[in-house]
Design a protein around this motif. Structure first.
Motif, PDB file in Angstrom:
ATOM      1  N   GLU A  21       0.842  -1.196   0.000  1.00 30.64           N
ATOM      2  CA  GLU A  21       0.000   0.000   0.000  1.00 30.64           C
ATOM      3  C   GLU A  21       0.881   1.253   0.000  1.00 30.64           C
ATOM      4  O   GLU A  21       1.889   1.301   0.695  1.00 30.64           O
ATOM      5  N   PRO A  22       0.479   2.278  -0.737  1.00 32.69           N
ATOM      6  CA  PRO A  22       1.239   3.536  -0.680  1.00 32.69           C
ATOM      7  C   PRO A  22       1.291   4.076   0.745  1.00 32.69           C
ATOM      8  O   PRO A  22       0.318   3.994   1.487  1.00 32.69           O
ATOM      9  N   HIS A  23       2.442   4.588   1.127  1.00 32.04           N
ATOM     10  CA  HIS A  23       2.661   5.229   2.429  1.00 32.04           C
ATOM     11  C   HIS A  23       2.638   4.253   3.609  1.00 32.04           C
ATOM     12  O   HIS A  23       2.678   4.679   4.758  1.00 32.04           O
ATOM     13  N   SER A  24       2.543   2.940   3.348  1.00 30.62           N
ATOM     14  CA  SER A  24       2.575   1.975   4.449  1.00 30.62           C
ATOM     15  C   SER A  24       4.002   1.455   4.628  1.00 30.62           C
ATOM     16  O   SER A  24       4.856   1.623   3.765  1.00 30.62           O
ATOM     17  N   LYS A  25       4.243   0.839   5.761  1.00 29.32           N
ATOM     18  CA  LYS A  25       5.559   0.270   6.039  1.00 29.32           C
ATOM     19  C   LYS A  25       5.852  -0.840   5.030  1.00 29.32           C
ATOM     20  O   LYS A  25       5.010  -1.695   4.771  1.00 29.32           O
ATOM     21  N   GLN A  26       7.051  -0.832   4.466  1.00 28.48           N
ATOM     22  CA  GLN A  26       7.400  -1.824   3.456  1.00 28.48           C
ATOM     23  C   GLN A  26       7.392  -3.224   4.057  1.00 28.48           C
ATOM     24  O   GLN A  26       7.902  -3.462   5.146  1.00 28.48           O
ATOM     25  N   LYS A  27       6.796  -4.151   3.320  1.00 26.35           N
ATOM     26  CA  LYS A  27       6.743  -5.551   3.736  1.00 26.35           C
ATOM     27  C   LYS A  27       7.610  -6.389   2.807  1.00 26.35           C
ATOM     28  O   LYS A  27       7.992  -5.942   1.730  1.00 26.35           O
ATOM     29  N   ARG A  28       7.886  -7.628   3.239  1.00 27.70           N
ATOM     30  CA  ARG A  28       8.698  -8.525   2.423  1.00 27.70           C
ATOM     31  C   ARG A  28       8.082  -9.915   2.419  1.00 27.70           C
ATOM     32  O   ARG A  28       7.447 -10.331   3.389  1.00 27.70           O
ATOM     33  N   LEU A  29       8.328 -10.630   1.321  1.00 28.28           N
ATOM     34  CA  LEU A  29       7.971 -12.037   1.213  1.00 28.28           C
ATOM     35  C   LEU A  29       9.229 -12.874   1.051  1.00 28.28           C
ATOM     36  O   LEU A  29      10.216 -12.436   0.437  1.00 28.28           O
ATOM     37  N   PHE A  30       9.173 -14.088   1.582  1.00 25.46           N
ATOM     38  CA  PHE A  30      10.195 -15.099   1.361  1.00 25.46           C
ATOM     39  C   PHE A  30       9.544 -16.214   0.551  1.00 25.46           C
ATOM     40  O   PHE A  30       8.520 -16.775   0.959  1.00 25.46           O
ATOM     41  N   ALA A  31      10.103 -16.514  -0.622  1.00 24.39           N
ATOM     42  CA  ALA A  31       9.585 -17.581  -1.475  1.00 24.39           C
ATOM     43  C   ALA A  31      10.509 -18.786  -1.410  1.00 24.39           C
ATOM     44  O   ALA A  31      11.734 -18.633  -1.364  1.00 24.39           O
TER      45      ALA A  31
END
Length: 345
Positions: free
Chosen positions: A139-149
């Motif tokens: 989402e814009p302006h939200s805390k950056q998230k990460r995925l592990f694949a």
């Protein structure tokens, strides 16, 4: 390369909404875990998760088990379906994991039933990377998230479904606050290795592995070349091991396009890593040599995490974390030393 997923909303919000609804409808079963961090003798941190409820879950049937044909969980998944991607001529589908121990664990599978033991194709890697980026952009302006694949292929890899699929774990769900304060995603540690070698290795990890950083905006052919390069390096390490240990490992039958080795692959937006496998797990033993239980690992090992289902396994690994070394050594191709194995690449 930016595959357009064509989703109606951001991937994180879509997965959260689907997960919340499926959990409320009891279409999936979340199993909470106790969590601590243990370290190898070289100081590499691993999450140790304890999930006694999974000890009661029936073990998946082996492909050669005499029984009725198993249902393909990726064939018309209905209540667990997140989306078909891309929106135009979809090649893959996103589906929730039915038995998660990490919140919002989801899967990307091929629309047609391609084989888990065959080589990954360019569109598999493109779609996986697109999901990694879409989650990170969020989402814009939200805390950056990460995925592990991660990807499990072959009988020694921890794979349980023959229909080709990769799996996603939200790193924020893996990182359980204070309990994980001393833990880092293992692929991140590998990618941060300071070496002049084209293929990266972490000197403290006891099994053979190879990693490569991914460009900031990779093309589909670039992703495929990185994967092929990593796979060929893993295959050579298995061949070298069999040459010197001919009775310790046998390659798989390669009929109808199946690959000869078992391996795990891990991927983030910054890199890709592979671990060739020679065992699904290892027997954990007491000091007197008697058996405690079999500890199995899949591609989450490249994320720096493993799970046990029984109290004594949990207690022993917490109190004697040095036993983690022998488990990790057993699942992969042994390292011949702590320096990167330049001769194998």
């Amino acid at each position: 390369m930016r595959m357009l997923l064509g989703l109606s909303e951001s991937l994180p919000s879509l997965v959260t909404a689907k997960y919340t609804a499926a959990k409320a409808a009891q279409s999936l079963t979340f199993s909470p875990t106790e969590l601590t961090v243990v370290r190898t003798s070289t100081g590499v941190p691993f999450q140790l998760r304890y999930c006694p409820s999974l000890a009661k879950k029936p073990a998946p049937q082996k492909d050669d088990a005499p029984s009725t044909k198993k249902r393909d969980p990726f064939d018309n998944p209905t209540t667990l379906l997140i989306a078909n991607i891309p929106i135009i001529n979809p090649s893959h589908l996103l589906v929730l994991n039915k038995f998660p121990i990490i919140a919002e664990h989801f899967i990307i599978a091929t629309k047609t039933n391609k084989q888990q033991t065959h080589v990954l194709e360019q569109d598999d890697l493109e779609a996986t990377y697109a999901c990694l980026r879409a989650w990170q952009d969020g989402e814009p302006h939200s805390k950056q998230k990460r995925l592990f694949a991660f990807f499990n292929s072959g009988q020694h890899s921890g794979a349980s479904q023959p229909h080709r699929h990769l799996q996603f774990l939200p790193v924020e769900s893996m990182d359980d606050g204070e309990q994980s304060s001393r833990w880092d995603l293992l692929i991140d540690l590998i990618l941060s290795s300071d070496t002049a070698s084209r293929l990266l290795q972490h000197p403290g990890i006891p099994f053979t592995h190879f990693a490569t950083r991914v460009p900031a905006e990779p093309t589909g052919p670039q992703l495929l070349n990185i994967y092929n390069d990593l796979y060929e390096s893993a295959k050579r390490s298995v061949d070298d091991f069999i040459t010197t240990n001919p009775d310790s490992l046998v390659v798989h039958a390669t009929g109808e396009g199946a690959l000869p080795i078992s391996y795990n692959l891990a991927m983030t937006t910054t890199g890709m890593a592979i671990c060739p496998r020679k065992s699904e797990g290892s027997m954990l033993r007491r000091d007197d040599g008697t058996d405690i239980g079999f500890v199995a690992l899949n591609g989450t090992a490249l994320g720096g995490t493993l799970m046990v289902k029984h109290q004594e396994e949990w207690d022993v690994l917490k109190s004697q974390p040095e036993k983690l070394d022998s488990i990790l050594e057993a699942i992969g191709i042994p390292r011949t030393g702590q320096a990167p194995l330049r001769a194998q690449v």
